[in-house]
Design an enzyme around this catalytic site. Structure first.
Site, PDB file in Angstrom:
ATOM      1  N   GLU A  36       0.901  -1.069  -0.036  1.00  0.00           N
ATOM      2  CA  GLU A  36      -0.011   0.130   0.266  1.00  0.00           C
ATOM      3  C   GLU A  36       1.028   1.153   0.015  1.00  0.00           C
ATOM      4  OE1 GLU A  36      -3.601   1.772   2.829  1.00  0.00           O
ATOM      5  OE2 GLU A  36      -2.816  -0.415   3.258  1.00  0.00           O
ATOM      6  N   ARG A 279       4.814 -12.662   9.734  1.00  0.00           N
ATOM      7  CA  ARG A 279       5.759 -11.652   9.694  1.00  0.00           C
ATOM      8  C   ARG A 279       7.120 -11.706  10.204  1.00  0.00           C
ATOM      9  NH1 ARG A 279       3.388  -6.234   9.102  1.00  0.00           N
ATOM     10  NH2 ARG A 279       1.368  -6.536   8.401  1.00  0.00           N
ATOM     11  N   LYS A 289       4.243   0.901   9.817  1.00  0.00           N
ATOM     12  CA  LYS A 289       4.273   2.152   9.250  1.00  0.00           C
ATOM     13  C   LYS A 289       3.974   3.363  10.063  1.00  0.00           C
ATOM     14  CE  LYS A 289       3.407   0.166   5.044  1.00  0.00           C
ATOM     15  NZ  LYS A 289       2.334   0.193   3.733  1.00  0.00           N
TER      16      LYS A 289
HETATM   17  P1  ATP Z   1       0.827  -1.419   7.892  1.00  0.00           P
HETATM   18  O1  ATP Z   1      -0.103  -2.430   8.457  1.00  0.00           O
HETATM   19  O2  ATP Z   1       2.011  -0.885   8.808  1.00  0.00           O
HETATM   20  O3  ATP Z   1       0.099  -0.109   7.267  1.00  0.00           O
HETATM   21  P2  ATP Z   1       1.588  -3.165   6.193  1.00  0.00           P
HETATM   22  O4  ATP Z   1       2.804  -4.022   6.726  1.00  0.00           O
HETATM   23  O5  ATP Z   1       0.429  -4.156   5.952  1.00  0.00           O
HETATM   24  O6  ATP Z   1       1.738  -1.916   6.674  1.00  0.00           O
HETATM   25  P3  ATP Z   1       1.656  -3.257   3.190  1.00  0.00           P
HETATM   26  O7  ATP Z   1       1.979  -2.076   2.337  1.00  0.00           O
HETATM   27  O8  ATP Z   1       0.369  -3.582   3.113  1.00  0.00           O
HETATM   28  O9  ATP Z   1       2.129  -2.746   4.623  1.00  0.00           O
HETATM   29  O10 ATP Z   1       2.500  -4.522   2.908  1.00  0.00           O
HETATM   30  C1  ATP Z   1       2.940  -4.933   1.670  1.00  0.00           C
HETATM   31  C2  ATP Z   1       3.233  -6.393   1.874  1.00  0.00           C
HETATM   32  O11 ATP Z   1       4.157  -6.778   2.673  1.00  0.00           O
HETATM   33  C3  ATP Z   1       1.984  -7.063   2.421  1.00  0.00           C
HETATM   34  O12 ATP Z   1       1.681  -8.288   1.678  1.00  0.00           O
HETATM   35  C4  ATP Z   1       2.458  -7.520   3.865  1.00  0.00           C
HETATM   36  O13 ATP Z   1       1.673  -8.593   4.344  1.00  0.00           O
HETATM   37  C5  ATP Z   1       3.891  -7.627   3.786  1.00  0.00           C
HETATM   38  N1  ATP Z   1       4.498  -7.311   5.039  1.00  0.00           N
HETATM   39  C6  ATP Z   1       4.446  -6.291   5.871  1.00  0.00           C
HETATM   40  N2  ATP Z   1       5.164  -6.194   6.889  1.00  0.00           N
HETATM   41  C7  ATP Z   1       5.882  -7.387   6.884  1.00  0.00           C
HETATM   42  C8  ATP Z   1       6.640  -8.061   7.632  1.00  0.00           C
HETATM   43  N3  ATP Z   1       7.081  -7.479   8.768  1.00  0.00           N
HETATM   44  N4  ATP Z   1       7.299  -9.016   7.376  1.00  0.00           N
HETATM   45  C9  ATP Z   1       6.873  -9.729   6.212  1.00  0.00           C
HETATM   46  N5  ATP Z   1       5.907  -9.388   5.309  1.00  0.00           N
HETATM   47  C10 ATP Z   1       5.413  -8.055   5.534  1.00  0.00           C
HETATM   48 MG    MG Z   2      -1.611  -3.570   4.920  1.00  0.00          MG
END
Ligand code: ATP
Ligand code: MG
Length: 575
Positions: A36, A279, A289
């Site tokens: 995102e 994660r 974020k």
């Molecule tokens: P937030 O919830 O803080 O806004 P997010 O981690 O959901 O952020 P996205 O931009 O939706 O952010 O993430 C893009 C992809 O990265 C998603 O498929 C998410 O599952 C993956 N991702 C995010 N954080 C992690 C992490 N710590 N480890 C592995 N994958 C991750």
């Molecule tokens: Mg997300």
């Protein structure tokens, strides 16, 4: 393209190989990384990037970069550009660059299809009422009074929602599934909401926007994704993912994807499968974020690319090689077990990479003047130094040597501590690459502060002479004072001083745990050859650590280096 050599099997690697072997999805493997664009990518995202791109590479498949830009309020083009740069830097090339907003028309047609099948309805309940009707984990929800609207009425209302006839929050399109389902995600989840707001890609073309769960599965299908890999929090959403795709039958119904073909986006349509993994978490940092944004916005760090940040732009500026990050996540493997990994494990991967790839240099960060009194005034030599102790292909360089040198202040002790094997009054030490010196006297200012050392160089111990091998305990490094390059050196350390800054159970928040010592700026003397270093170039400063010329502030005439990592883990147990 430099994928890491797989080190271990994990359940996703196995699953994909089995699918290929069984000819599922026609033997194709297609993955995607779907950020995102509401912030910068961090080390956790790198886990997902390495997995998605890695699985595609290993299986002769494809991986798309898809911006999940269904939420118009929070997004920013700065983030889009930064995300593209970060994925590239990590060493991956996407097959196609796409946006969920490319599919807005498809999402809409899918909404009409669900309505026609009697599987979706327009609901007039307010957000609060929806919450109240939804029930709880222990009690079933109640049907919305709008659930039994006719197909015609629903179609008419949905079209009018799209046409902009209604205000935000007055109507939603909801799936008609089961208000008593033990899985809350299946209690008639919203598919669309009204937001009279511009979108950075589609402008004011739309005033209804799809919800994540609904948009994500359709996006995967219309891009021909075979394996939709996501983090564990989506496990409970998988039944909705499957419900939408099973009801929509996108592979059987080309009319739904006709708008894409009309735009020249001709992609195979698939029935993707979602698989969840844990994660990646690291200690001594935060990776949400929201928290990273607040560190930047409140000026607690120097921007998204502050070398203390866990963002990819931060660790890049810090000097972490992309290959070290890839190797780290490959070694950590993929599982459903949630765990926090020690940051020092990542640093060990960084050291391992840089040890092999960084040329050696001499630098003094806390200078003390040392004069070799038995050399004539104006004495000057040019010594040949190997650039790498273990790899001759790095070649050699010329290091100027003269009578006045800088050494590290901590390499001298007037009153030596037990076990101190460096320079002491009357003692001897080896000067790296030169020979053995003896400390004859100290120089002090009026206040008694040490300002210099007077030493003599034993001429029989110079390189090439029989005495060069004379045994001596300590070796110290130096730079020639008259030739040295003045530089700003930034010594970075952990941004937080507790292992889990996210833990707020004691009433403190991550902001209460910022390490005040996380950035220290010193003025240093570097060997002359570093004058030609380019921003982003890595070096080992012997005995001190790995350093990188700062990619933003370093330039000819103004040398700025960042400490990437020390040579040893200074936090290791029993240090
Ligand atoms: P937030 O919830 O803080 O806004 P997010 O981690 O959901 O952020 P996205 O931009 O939706 O952010 O993430 C893009 C992809 O990265 C998603 O498929 C998410 O599952 C993956 N991702 C995010 N954080 C992690 C992490 N710590 N480890 C592995 N994958 C991750
Ligand atoms: Mg997300």
């Amino acid at each position: 393209m430099t994928p890491e050599t797989p080190v271990a099997n994990h359940f996703i690697r196995t699953l994909i190989r089995e699918d290929r072997a069984a000819g599922r999805h026609g033997g194709r493997v297609a993955t995607r990384f779907p950020p995102e664009p509401n912030g910068y990518l961090h080390l956790g995202h790198a886990k997902s990037i390495c997995l998605n791109f890695g699985m595609a590479l290993e299986n002769a498949g494809t991986c798309n970069l898809r911006f999940d830009d269904t939420n118009p309020a929070k997004e920013d083009l700065e983030y889009v550009e930064a995300i593209k740069a970060d994925v590239h830097w990590l060493g991956f090339k996407w097959h196609a660059l796409l946006h969920a907003s490319d599919y807005f028309e498809v999402f809409y047609l899918c909404g009409e299809k669900l309505i026609r099948k009697g599987l979706a309805y327009v609901c007039d309940l307010s957000a609060d009422e929806v919450r109240e009707y939804r029930g709880t984990l222990t009690s079933p929800g109640r049907n919305s009074p709008f659930r039994e609207r006719s197909v015609e009425e629903n179609l008419d209302l949905f079209r009018r929602m799209r046409a902009g006839e209604f205000a935000d929050g007055t109507h939603t399109l909801r799936a008609k599934i089961d208000m008593a389902s033990p899985n809350m995600n299946l209690r008639d989840p919203a598919l669309y909401r009204i937001r009279n707001i511009e979108h950075q890609n589609t402008g004011d073309a739309w005033c209804i926007y799809p919800m994540y769960d609904y948009a994500h599965c359709i996006s995967d299908a219309v891009e021909g994704i075979t394996h939709s890999l996501c983090t564990l929090e989506f496990e409970d959403h998988r039944p909705l993912y499957d419900w939408c795709l099973d009801q929509l039958e996108l592979t059987e119904d080309p009319s739904l994807t006709a708008p894409l073909r009309a735009k020249g986006l001709d992609m195979p349509v698939s029935r993707p499968r979602q698989t969840e993994f844990a994660r990646g978490n690291l200690d001594y940092t935060v990776m949400s974020k929201r928290k990273l944004i607040s560190l930047v916005q409140d000026g607690l760090v120097d921007g998204w690319d502050d070398p203390r940040m866990p963002t990819l732009s931060g660790v890049r500026r810090r000097g972490f090689p992309a290959a070290a990050i890839r190797a780290f996540w490959e070694r950590m493997g993929i599982s459903k077990q949630v765990a926090t990994i020690e940051f020092s494990v990542l640093e060990a991967c960084v050291r391992e990479q840089l040890d092999a790839s960084a040329p050696r240099r001499l630098a003094v960060l806390d200078p003390l003047k040392l004069t070799l009194t038995n050399l004539p005034e104006g004495h000057e030599e040019h010594l040949d130094f190997a650039n790498h102790p273990k790899d001759e292909s790095f070649g050699t360089r010329v290091v100027p040597f003269s009578r006045d040198l800088w050494i590290e202040r901590e390499d001298f002790m007037e009153v030596p501590a037990k076990g101190f094997h460096r320079l002491v009054p009357g003692g001897e030490v080896r000067l790296r690459g030169v020979g053995i010196i003896r400390c004859e006297d100290t120089v002090k200012d009026a206040d008694g502060h040490l300002t210099g050392l007077l030493c003599t160089l034993d001429p029989t111990t110079r390189a090439g002479l029989p005495g060069a091998d004379r045994k001596i305990k300590g070796t110290i490094h130096w730079v020639s004072a008259q030739h040295a390059l003045f530089a700003q050196v930034r010594l970075y350390d952990r941004l937080f001083n507790v292992a889990n800054p996210d833990d707020d159970s004691d009433g403190k928040t991550y902001r209460d745990h910022l390490n005040p010592e996380s950035k220290r700026v010193v003025h240093a003397w570097l060997e002359a050859s570093l004058a030609t270093a380019q921003g982003g170039e890595h070096f080992q400063f012997e005995r001190l650590g790995f350093f990188v010329a700062d990619s933003v502030d370093h330039c000819a005439g103004h040398a700025v280096f960042n400490r990437t990592v020390t040579l040893r883990d200074s936090y290791a147990k029993g240090k």
